[in-house]
Design an enzyme around this catalytic site. Structure first.
Site, PDB file in Angstrom:
ATOM      1  N   ASP A  57       0.778  -1.203  -0.082  1.00 11.60           N
ATOM      2  CA  ASP A  57       0.048  -0.089  -0.066  1.00 11.60           C
ATOM      3  C   ASP A  57       1.028   1.334  -0.019  1.00 11.60           C
ATOM      4  O   ASP A  57       0.537   2.167   0.674  1.00 11.60           O
ATOM      5  CB  ASP A  57      -0.995  -0.026   1.266  1.00 11.60           C
ATOM      6  CG  ASP A  57      -1.734  -1.425   1.300  1.00 11.60           C
ATOM      7  OD1 ASP A  57      -2.279  -1.797   0.188  1.00 11.60           O
ATOM      8  OD2 ASP A  57      -2.023  -1.785   2.315  1.00 11.60           O
ATOM      9  N   HIS A  85      -4.875  -1.595  -5.459  1.00 14.45           N
ATOM     10  CA  HIS A  85      -4.111  -0.643  -6.146  1.00 14.45           C
ATOM     11  C   HIS A  85      -4.908   0.587  -6.588  1.00 14.45           C
ATOM     12  O   HIS A  85      -5.852   0.108  -7.393  1.00 14.45           O
ATOM     13  CB  HIS A  85      -3.219  -1.287  -7.344  1.00 14.45           C
ATOM     14  CG  HIS A  85      -2.077  -2.213  -7.073  1.00 14.45           C
ATOM     15  ND1 HIS A  85      -1.318  -2.654  -7.810  1.00 14.45           N
ATOM     16  CD2 HIS A  85      -1.787  -2.437  -5.654  1.00 14.45           C
ATOM     17  CE1 HIS A  85      -0.196  -3.595  -7.267  1.00 14.45           C
ATOM     18  NE2 HIS A  85      -0.962  -3.349  -5.821  1.00 14.45           N
ATOM     19  N   LYS A 190      -0.172 -24.968  -6.314  1.00 16.10           N
ATOM     20  CA  LYS A 190       0.640 -25.009  -7.362  1.00 16.10           C
ATOM     21  C   LYS A 190       1.978 -25.679  -6.865  1.00 16.10           C
ATOM     22  O   LYS A 190       2.598 -26.408  -8.025  1.00 16.10           O
ATOM     23  CB  LYS A 190       0.935 -23.562  -7.699  1.00 16.10           C
ATOM     24  CG  LYS A 190       2.259 -23.130  -8.721  1.00 16.10           C
ATOM     25  CD  LYS A 190       2.229 -21.705  -8.814  1.00 16.10           C
ATOM     26  CE  LYS A 190       3.402 -21.211  -9.817  1.00 16.10           C
ATOM     27  NZ  LYS A 190       3.272 -19.797 -10.425  1.00 16.10           N
TER      28      LYS A 190
HETATM   29  P1  GDP Z   1      -0.813   0.091  -3.653  1.00 15.34           P
HETATM   30  O1  GDP Z   1      -1.154  -1.040  -3.076  1.00 15.34           O
HETATM   31  O2  GDP Z   1       0.848   0.443  -3.266  1.00 15.34           O
HETATM   32  O3  GDP Z   1      -1.112   0.557  -5.006  1.00 15.34           O
HETATM   33  O4  GDP Z   1      -1.414   1.577  -2.708  1.00 15.34           O
HETATM   34  P2  GDP Z   1      -3.051   1.695  -2.155  1.00 15.34           P
HETATM   35  O5  GDP Z   1      -3.889   2.037  -3.363  1.00 15.34           O
HETATM   36  O6  GDP Z   1      -3.365   0.290  -1.587  1.00 15.34           O
HETATM   37  O7  GDP Z   1      -2.785   2.707  -1.133  1.00 15.34           O
HETATM   38  C1  GDP Z   1      -2.422   3.910  -1.507  1.00 15.34           C
HETATM   39  C2  GDP Z   1      -3.435   5.156  -0.966  1.00 15.34           C
HETATM   40  O8  GDP Z   1      -2.550   6.256  -1.043  1.00 15.34           O
HETATM   41  C3  GDP Z   1      -4.286   5.297  -2.112  1.00 15.34           C
HETATM   42  O9  GDP Z   1      -5.395   5.550  -1.507  1.00 15.34           O
HETATM   43  C4  GDP Z   1      -3.726   6.325  -3.248  1.00 15.34           C
HETATM   44  O10 GDP Z   1      -4.591   7.155  -3.567  1.00 15.34           O
HETATM   45  C5  GDP Z   1      -2.934   7.148  -1.809  1.00 15.34           C
HETATM   46  N1  GDP Z   1      -1.830   7.864  -2.441  1.00 15.34           N
HETATM   47  C6  GDP Z   1      -1.238   7.501  -3.328  1.00 15.34           C
HETATM   48  N2  GDP Z   1      -0.064   8.241  -3.026  1.00 15.34           N
HETATM   49  C7  GDP Z   1      -0.298   9.434  -2.395  1.00 15.34           C
HETATM   50  C8  GDP Z   1       0.184  10.630  -2.219  1.00 15.34           C
HETATM   51  O11 GDP Z   1       1.211  11.094  -2.516  1.00 15.34           O
HETATM   52  N3  GDP Z   1      -0.478  11.424  -1.235  1.00 15.34           N
HETATM   53  C9  GDP Z   1      -1.651  11.133  -0.850  1.00 15.34           C
HETATM   54  N4  GDP Z   1      -2.284  11.890  -0.118  1.00 15.34           N
HETATM   55  N5  GDP Z   1      -2.224  10.025  -0.870  1.00 15.34           N
HETATM   56  C10 GDP Z   1      -1.646   9.239  -1.854  1.00 15.34           C
HETATM   57  P1  IMO Z   2      -0.824  -4.414  -2.338  1.00 12.69           P
HETATM   58  O1  IMO Z   2      -0.558  -4.788  -3.599  1.00 12.69           O
HETATM   59  C1  IMO Z   2      -0.924  -4.963   1.992  1.00 12.69           C
HETATM   60  C2  IMO Z   2      -0.966  -9.036   3.596  1.00 12.69           C
HETATM   61  C3  IMO Z   2      -2.061  -9.545   4.333  1.00 12.69           C
HETATM   62  C4  IMO Z   2      -1.536 -10.489   5.229  1.00 12.69           C
HETATM   63  C5  IMO Z   2      -0.466 -11.111   4.452  1.00 12.69           C
HETATM   64  C6  IMO Z   2      -0.928 -12.298   3.796  1.00 12.69           C
HETATM   65  O2  IMO Z   2      -2.095  -3.613  -2.105  1.00 12.69           O
HETATM   66  O3  IMO Z   2       0.144  -3.492  -1.826  1.00 12.69           O
HETATM   67  P2  IMO Z   2      -2.272 -13.033   1.637  1.00 12.69           P
HETATM   68  O4  IMO Z   2      -3.914 -12.751   1.521  1.00 12.69           O
HETATM   69  O5  IMO Z   2      -1.589 -12.477   0.759  1.00 12.69           O
HETATM   70  O6  IMO Z   2      -2.207 -14.369   1.953  1.00 12.69           O
HETATM   71  O7  IMO Z   2      -2.126 -12.128   3.200  1.00 12.69           O
HETATM   72  O8  IMO Z   2      -0.065 -10.128   3.691  1.00 12.69           O
HETATM   73  N1  IMO Z   2      -0.987  -8.348   2.265  1.00 12.69           N
HETATM   74  C7  IMO Z   2      -1.060  -6.951   1.914  1.00 12.69           C
HETATM   75  N2  IMO Z   2      -0.955  -5.805   2.724  1.00 12.69           N
HETATM   76  N3  IMO Z   2      -0.916  -4.639   0.721  1.00 12.69           N
HETATM   77  C8  IMO Z   2      -1.243  -5.581   0.109  1.00 12.69           C
HETATM   78  O9  IMO Z   2      -1.114  -5.602  -1.400  1.00 12.69           O
HETATM   79  C9  IMO Z   2      -1.120  -6.912   0.522  1.00 12.69           C
HETATM   80  N4  IMO Z   2      -1.134  -8.244   0.066  1.00 12.69           N
HETATM   81  C10 IMO Z   2      -1.085  -9.029   0.941  1.00 12.69           C
HETATM   82  O10 IMO Z   2      -2.726  -8.240   4.871  1.00 12.69           O
HETATM   83  O11 IMO Z   2      -0.959  -9.478   6.347  1.00 12.69           O
HETATM   84 MG    MG Z   3      -2.735  -1.755  -1.719  1.00 15.87          MG
END
Ligand code: GDP
Ligand code: IMO
Ligand code: MG
Length: 473
Positions: A57, A85, A190
């Site tokens: 995230d 994402h 797998k």
């Molecule tokens: P990812 O899983 O790595 O793609 O990230 P996520 O989408 O799960 O979480 C990132 C969150 O932060 C999302 O709600 C984005 O819209 C937000 N975000 C990303 N970059 C920025 C930033 O520079 N500033 C702020 N305020 N929010 C951001």
């Molecule tokens: P993105 O791509 C944050 C975490 C889960 C849990 C552990 C195992 O959005 O960054 P799983 O369901 O994969 O077996 O869970 O991994 N986890 C993530 N946490 N962002 C993710 O993906 C995650 N993908 C898995 O919360 O702790």
């Molecule tokens: Mg994420």
């Protein structure tokens, strides 16, 4: 004659076609010494990779969206719909779990590689949901390709994920906090070599059905209370097979052509993150795939020499969803402030993310494994109100510094963190669009990170939108 023509070994005849293209062979006795073959092969098109450098995230979706605007191919190489994402375009917030975030670029091909585990209802529901949000997804099926070697996540894998979590809770007093998307059980199938792949589903359905029943029986034997609707799921899968067939491709050949053909910009969107990697993460509190750079090669069939730039996405502080040690966690007002200002809720599960200071020991460890070319630092704006900002710079156990990131979770739980305290800037950075316009304290924060990691920061995020990404070079 294209180099593809050397792939089949048929004497002087037209060989069976490969992906519909005729393969013509030279007679063996006429083969000339090709002088150019004596020089080492240099990769033509290299892939650019975006990877999470913390516990997920970090904002990978946003960085991928930015780079995908002029990409030709955007790939996912590992993970499944445990990923979430977010991409914000024209004030519409799209969320992607299995589809590459690059699917918003109507000129790019999105590719789901062999290393991904696919839950088919999840994939189609995700597309439907995003289609309802805005125009970005229109025509997505025409620009999506899926590897025939990718494994399938079945509904019973997801049910097993839930049961395993319950069992951990009962037996060990704690679970892993998985997303319950069936990721662990599907990768287990797998590795156990009884999993089913996309190529099985789109071939002879009778054979597929037999293997599917055997796999379901395998899990039923282990978990007699497992709720499996074999008939219902098979009926659903038969329908998905039809929808899927036009999207399926020989993934290895697809990537080979992309890498060795005319100039192409190829982008890889990492899912999950370094500290969730099955080998390098905080085991066992990890996911079940390689979310570090090696996963790009094994999950797509990309030779290592074709890996180009590797960008690490780093959030300006640290978050973690689910269970596991978190040395810089702030279970206090600071953590609450980061959580609420950063709107730190999981995109996939809606869970509240745990928050803490930036941990540079952890990011440096991610860099050791991934070899980042540069960093995208996201969510700097979330720190705007803080009078001072701490950064974790060393781990100690019993007063002794640790040289790197420990493998043993008992050690990680016991580390004390040495912090560097930097002054905050206490003003909004949301509308800033250049490094020079940032307050000096924010510039200092960025320079401190670069200096510690010895990696340049290339982008700084100060908001959710595409526009709020400052490019440094
Ligand atoms: P990812 O899983 O790595 O793609 O990230 P996520 O989408 O799960 O979480 C990132 C969150 O932060 C999302 O709600 C984005 O819209 C937000 N975000 C990303 N970059 C920025 C930033 O520079 N500033 C702020 N305020 N929010 C951001
Ligand atoms: P993105 O791509 C944050 C975490 C889960 C849990 C552990 C195992 O959005 O960054 P799983 O369901 O994969 O077996 O869970 O991994 N986890 C993530 N946490 N962002 C993710 O993906 C995650 N993908 C898995 O919360 O702790
Ligand atoms: Mg994420």
């Amino acid at each position: 004659m294209a180099s593809d023509d050397n792939m089949a070994n048929v004497n002087g005849q037209e060989a069976a076609s490969l992906n519909g293209e005729p393969v013509v062979k030279r007679p063996r006795e006429n083969v000339q010494q090709d002088v150019s073959l004596r020089a080492p092969r240099e990769p033509q098109n290299k892939v650019t990779v975006v990877l999470g450098a913390q516990w997920g995230d970090e904002g990978k979706g946003k960085v991928v969206d930015l780079l995908a605007m002029d990409a030709d191919i955007v790939c996912r190489c590992q993970g499944g719909n445990n990923a979430g994402h977010t991409v914000v375009v024209d004030s519409v917030e799209y969320d992607f779990h299995l589809l590459p975030s690059g699917v918003l670029n109507k000129k790019a091909i999105s590719f789901i590689g062999n290393g991904v585990v696919i839950h088919l209802p999840g994939l189609f529901e995700e597309a439907e949901k995003n289609l309802r949000k805005g125009k970005g997804l229109q025509g997505w099926e025409e620009r999506l390709k899926i590897s025939d070697r990718a494994h399938i996540v079945f509904n019973f894998h997801q049910a097993v994920d839930g049961i395993q979590e319950q069992q951990r809770q009962q037996q060990e007093g704690k679970n892993l906090g998985t997303t319950k998307k069936g990721i662990g059980p599907a990768y287990s199938s797998k590795a156990a070599r009884n999993g089913l792949r996309v190529c099985d589903l789109v071939s002879d359905f009778k054979v597929f059905e037999e293997k599917f029943r055997m796999l379901a029986d395998h899990f039923l034997a282990m978990y007699p209370n497992l709720n499996v609707d074999i008939k219902g799921e098979l009926k659903q899968l038969k329908e998905y097979a039809e929808k899927l067939r036009p999207l399926v491709t020989d993934g290895v050949y697809f990537m080979h052509k992309a890498l060795t053909g005319p100039s192409k910009k190829i982008l890889v969107e990492g899912a999950n993150a370094a500290l969730l990697d099955i080998d390098f993460g905080t085991y066992p509190f990890v996911t079940s795939s390689n979310c570090t750079v090696g996963g790009v090669c094994t999950g797509l069939g990309v030779p290592p020499s074709y890996v180009g730039r590797v960008y690490g996405v780093v959030k300006a502080y640290t978050t973690r969803v689910g269970v596991g040690a978190f040395p810089t966690e702030q279970d206090n007002d600071i953590g609450d402030l980061l959580q609420s200002r950063g709107r730190e809720f999981g995109v996939t599960t809606g869970r509240r993310r745990r928050c803490g200071w930036l941990d540079l020991i952890l990011v440096r460890y991610a860099h050791m494994v991934n070899g980042f070319s540069a960093i995208a630092l996201t969510k700097l704006d979330i720190l705007d109100t803080l009078p001072e900002i701490k950064v974790g710079v060393a781990y100690k156990v019993n007063g002794e510094p640790l040289p790197s990131f420990p493998a043993n979770m008992d050690v990680l739980t016991r580390v004390s963190v040495d912090y560097e305290t930097l002054p905050g800037w206490r003003c909004s950075t949301e509308t800033v669009r250049s490094f020079e316009e940032l307050p000096p304290e924010a510039q200092n924060y960025i320079r401190f990170i670069e200096d510690f990691l010895q990696v340049p920061v290339k982008w700084v995020g100060v908001g959710k939108s595409r526009e709020s990404m400052i490019k440094l070079f």
